[in-house]
Design a protein around this motif. Structure first.
Motif, mmCIF file in Angstrom:
data_model
loop_
_atom_site.group_PDB
_atom_site.id
_atom_site.type_symbol
_atom_site.label_atom_id
_atom_site.label_comp_id
_atom_site.label_asym_id
_atom_site.label_seq_id
_atom_site.Cartn_x
_atom_site.Cartn_y
_atom_site.Cartn_z
ATOM 1 N N SER A 192 114.653 17.678 126.068
ATOM 2 C CA SER A 192 114.137 16.234 126.267
ATOM 3 C C SER A 192 112.359 16.227 126.016
ATOM 4 O O SER A 192 111.767 15.471 125.625
ATOM 5 C CB SER A 192 114.402 16.029 127.952
ATOM 6 N N ARG A 235 110.388 13.820 123.533
ATOM 7 C CA ARG A 235 109.483 12.841 124.121
ATOM 8 C C ARG A 235 108.103 13.293 123.345
ATOM 9 O O ARG A 235 107.315 12.498 123.147
ATOM 10 C CB ARG A 235 109.458 13.024 125.488
ATOM 11 N N LEU A 248 108.183 11.388 119.834
ATOM 12 C CA LEU A 248 108.338 9.885 120.336
ATOM 13 C C LEU A 248 106.692 9.592 120.480
ATOM 14 O O LEU A 248 106.404 8.612 119.998
ATOM 15 C CB LEU A 248 108.970 9.513 121.512
ATOM 16 N N CYS A 306 104.979 9.739 128.659
ATOM 17 C CA CYS A 306 106.238 9.362 127.649
ATOM 18 C C CYS A 306 107.290 10.323 128.317
ATOM 19 O O CYS A 306 108.492 9.496 128.468
ATOM 20 C CB CYS A 306 105.662 9.817 126.155
ATOM 21 N N ARG A 307 106.899 11.312 128.804
ATOM 22 C CA ARG A 307 108.162 12.094 129.521
ATOM 23 C C ARG A 307 108.663 11.301 130.465
ATOM 24 O O ARG A 307 109.849 11.445 131.074
ATOM 25 C CB ARG A 307 107.576 13.662 129.786
ATOM 26 N N GLN A 357 113.488 6.188 126.433
ATOM 27 C CA GLN A 357 113.424 7.141 125.446
ATOM 28 C C GLN A 357 114.186 6.404 124.113
ATOM 29 O O GLN A 357 113.631 6.313 122.900
ATOM 30 C CB GLN A 357 114.114 8.308 125.704
ATOM 31 N N CYS A 366 112.873 3.229 122.720
ATOM 32 C CA CYS A 366 111.521 3.418 122.088
ATOM 33 C C CYS A 366 111.720 3.987 120.489
ATOM 34 O O CYS A 366 111.278 3.571 119.694
ATOM 35 C CB CYS A 366 110.752 4.586 122.800
#
Length: 89
Positions: free
Chosen positions: A9, A13, A16, A47-48, A53, A56
Motif C-alpha cells: 500500500s 501510494r 501515485l 497520499c497514504r 487510491q 486516482c
C-alpha cells in the motif's frame, strides 16, 4: 492488514504521488524546495491517508496533460505552490 499488505500500500501510494507530481509538471520543482526529503515525505503521507487510491490511478491514466489535480487530491495546495514557484501558473 498484514505488514506485507501495508508495504504494498505504501509503495503504491508513493508511486501515485510521484506520478501526480510528474503528470502536473512539478516533479523537478519539488526537487529544488528546501528540505525536499521532508516535503516529499509529507506529500506521500497525505497520499497514504487518502481514500481515493483506485480513483486516482484511473484519473492519472486518463488525463494526459491536466492543469490541476482532481478535487479530492490532498496535495492540491502543495502542487499549486510548486506550479507558481516554477512559473507554471
Amino acid at each position: 492488514m498484514s505488514f506485507f499488505d501495508y508495504l504494498i500500500s505504501v509503495d503504491v501510494r508513493t508511486e501515485l504521488t510521484g506520478r501526480m507530481m510528474q503528470k502536473l509538471g512539478v516533479d523537478r520543482q519539488l526537487k529544488t524546495v528546501p528540505d525536499q526529503v521532508a516535503v516529499t515525505r509529507r506529500a506521500v503521507d497525505r497520499c497514504r491517508s487518502c481514500g481515493h487510491q483506485d480513483e486516482c490511478a484511473v484519473w492519472l491514466d486518463e488525463n494526459e496533460q491536466p492543469d490541476d489535480p482532481p478535487d479530492y487530491c490532498r496535495n492540491r495546495d502543495l502542487i499549486a505552490r510548486l506550479q507558481r514557484a516554477g512559473g507554471l501558473r
